[in-house]
Enzyme design. Structure first.
Site, PDB file in Angstrom:
ATOM      1  N   ASP A 163       0.807  -0.920   3.866  1.00 52.85           N
ATOM      2  CA  ASP A 163       1.249  -0.778   5.417  1.00 52.85           C
ATOM      3  C   ASP A 163       2.253  -0.146   6.408  1.00 52.85           C
ATOM      4  O   ASP A 163       1.009   0.915   6.433  1.00 52.85           O
ATOM      5  CB  ASP A 163       2.158  -2.555   4.951  1.00 52.85           C
ATOM      6  CG  ASP A 163       2.767  -3.024   5.519  1.00 52.85           C
ATOM      7  OD1 ASP A 163       2.812  -4.242   6.902  1.00 52.85           O
ATOM      8  OD2 ASP A 163       4.081  -2.548   6.124  1.00 52.85           O
ATOM      9  N   ARG A 164       3.072   0.367   6.111  1.00 50.61           N
ATOM     10  CA  ARG A 164       3.886   1.145   7.289  1.00 50.61           C
ATOM     11  C   ARG A 164       3.613   2.593   5.975  1.00 50.61           C
ATOM     12  O   ARG A 164       3.516   3.776   7.140  1.00 50.61           O
ATOM     13  CB  ARG A 164       5.542   0.728   7.339  1.00 50.61           C
ATOM     14  CG  ARG A 164       5.683  -0.649   7.660  1.00 50.61           C
ATOM     15  CD  ARG A 164       5.751  -1.016   8.928  1.00 50.61           C
ATOM     16  NE  ARG A 164       5.440  -0.129  10.560  1.00 50.61           N
ATOM     17  CZ  ARG A 164       4.940  -0.346  11.296  1.00 50.61           C
ATOM     18  NH1 ARG A 164       4.299  -1.266  11.028  1.00 50.61           N
ATOM     19  NH2 ARG A 164       5.274   0.919  12.238  1.00 50.61           N
TER      20      ARG A 164
ATOM     21  N   TYR B  88       9.923   1.001  14.724  1.00 56.54           N
ATOM     22  CA  TYR B  88       8.854   0.043  15.390  1.00 56.54           C
ATOM     23  C   TYR B  88       8.998   0.165  16.765  1.00 56.54           C
ATOM     24  O   TYR B  88       7.943   0.453  17.502  1.00 56.54           O
ATOM     25  CB  TYR B  88       8.933  -1.701  14.642  1.00 56.54           C
ATOM     26  CG  TYR B  88       8.376  -1.841  13.401  1.00 56.54           C
ATOM     27  CD1 TYR B  88       7.457  -3.012  13.864  1.00 56.54           C
ATOM     28  CD2 TYR B  88       9.544  -2.214  12.450  1.00 56.54           C
ATOM     29  CE1 TYR B  88       7.055  -3.746  12.443  1.00 56.54           C
ATOM     30  CE2 TYR B  88       8.214  -2.835  11.183  1.00 56.54           C
ATOM     31  CZ  TYR B  88       7.409  -2.914  11.267  1.00 56.54           C
ATOM     32  OH  TYR B  88       6.601  -3.580  10.045  1.00 56.54           O
TER      33      TYR B  88
ATOM     34  N   HIS C  73      -1.164  -9.674   1.045  1.00 52.39           N
ATOM     35  CA  HIS C  73      -1.696  -8.335   2.087  1.00 52.39           C
ATOM     36  C   HIS C  73      -0.742  -7.445   0.476  1.00 52.39           C
ATOM     37  O   HIS C  73      -1.387  -6.651   1.093  1.00 52.39           O
ATOM     38  CB  HIS C  73      -0.186  -8.764   3.319  1.00 52.39           C
ATOM     39  CG  HIS C  73       0.319  -7.506   4.020  1.00 52.39           C
ATOM     40  ND1 HIS C  73      -0.252  -6.534   4.693  1.00 52.39           N
ATOM     41  CD2 HIS C  73       2.133  -7.354   3.911  1.00 52.39           C
ATOM     42  CE1 HIS C  73       0.594  -5.919   4.963  1.00 52.39           C
ATOM     43  NE2 HIS C  73       1.104  -5.738   4.457  1.00 52.39           N
TER      44      HIS C  73
END
Length: 290
Positions: free
Chosen positions: A105-106, A212, A272
């Protein structure tokens, strides 16, 4: 959480402090987490990997127990370029001038930016359940807007998302865990409590929102500047959820082959959160690749 044989550390960097754990022996591997997690997301696979590698698992800038520098109008301290450079600094302070990187993810966005900006340092790269940030925004449509609304919400001007999250941090964290996982039951009460606790810190939430905001501006611009100009030079492993948004909206291997020559991987039949939902499969793929 099981991090048997690991030791915790806090390393002062040029712009802050990074918290993490290290353990094992062998070639160094850096593990980078996603949202809404911390380095604790690797607790089911870290000990397995540490049987063959020196494992370093850190909290990204502003997440978990890592500090964050003051924000700026251009969001540059929270760009993946800046966060990746800080992680390189941490690894160097631990004596690792070259290492492999695994990100979810990030953390995967930090990892591929690191490979692009520091090709002399990253020896192998694994990205879990993402395509590059610019490719995500390029493909944005109604499905993206509704499915990835968190991207737009957290990138909204300060202090709007910060104030709204402060009203009930648990509802956002639990939403992410419950709606992005195939089996939300994999998250114990203990791990949920840890993740939610971090979102109760206003400074943490602001840093995450700034990240973000940087994604929608600087990270996108950095990707577009590199598109067709710079390639990921090391071998690349791509794993993704067979049922999630990334696999539904993209052909991940095709996307990544525009960014690297040596690309392999495939989907896992989970949600996920690959390392937490399918630790054995994830560890097996990573051990074979690394």
């Amino acid at each position: 959480m099981v991090f048997e044989g690991f030791v915790e550390f806090d390393i002062e960097t040029a712009e802050g402090r990074v918290h993490g754990r290290r353990g094992g022996d062998g070639p160094p591997v850096l593990l980078l987490h996603g949202i809404p997690e911390t380095h604790l997301m690797w607790h089911k696979v870290a000990s397995r990997l540490a049987e063959r590698f020196t494992i370093v698992a850190t909290d990204l800038r502003g997440f978990g127990d890592s500090a964050s520098p003051p924000s700026r109008p251009d969001h540059s301290p929270h760009s993946m370029r800046a966060i990746a450079a800080e992680q390189v600094e941490v690894m160097a302070s631990l004596g690792h001038d070259r290492f492999s990187v695994v990100g979810h993810d990030r953390g995967a966005r930090c990892a591929y930016r690191m490979a692009l900006d520091h090709p002399e340092i990253v020896t192998r790269l694994a990205v879990l359940d993402i395509v590059p940030t610019a490719d995500s925004f390029r493909a944005a449509d109604m499905d993206f807007s509704l499915g990835f609304w968190v991207w737009s919400f957290l990138a909204a001007p300060a202090p709007i998302p910060e104030r709204l999250i402060a009203g009930d941090p648990a509802i956002l964290v639990n939403h992410m865990l419950d709606s992005w996982a195939e089996d939300p039951g994999v998250f114990s009460d203990e791990i949920r409590t840890e993740y939610i606790a971090k979102f109760r810190d206003p400074d943490t939430v602001h840093a995450i929102c700034e990240e973000y905001r940087a994604a929608a501006t600087l990270d996108y611009a950095h990707d577009e500047a590199d598109r067709g100009q710079r390639q990921i030079e090391c071998p690349l492993l791509v794993l993704w959820s067979a049922t999630g948004a990334v696999g539904s909206w993209h052909r991940p291997l095709e996307v990544w082959r525009r960014w690297a020559d040596d690309v392999r991987g495939g989907p896992l039949d989970v949600g996920h959160f690959l390392p937490e939902e399918a630790p054995e499969q994830t560890a097996r793929h990573l051990l074979a690749f690394l």
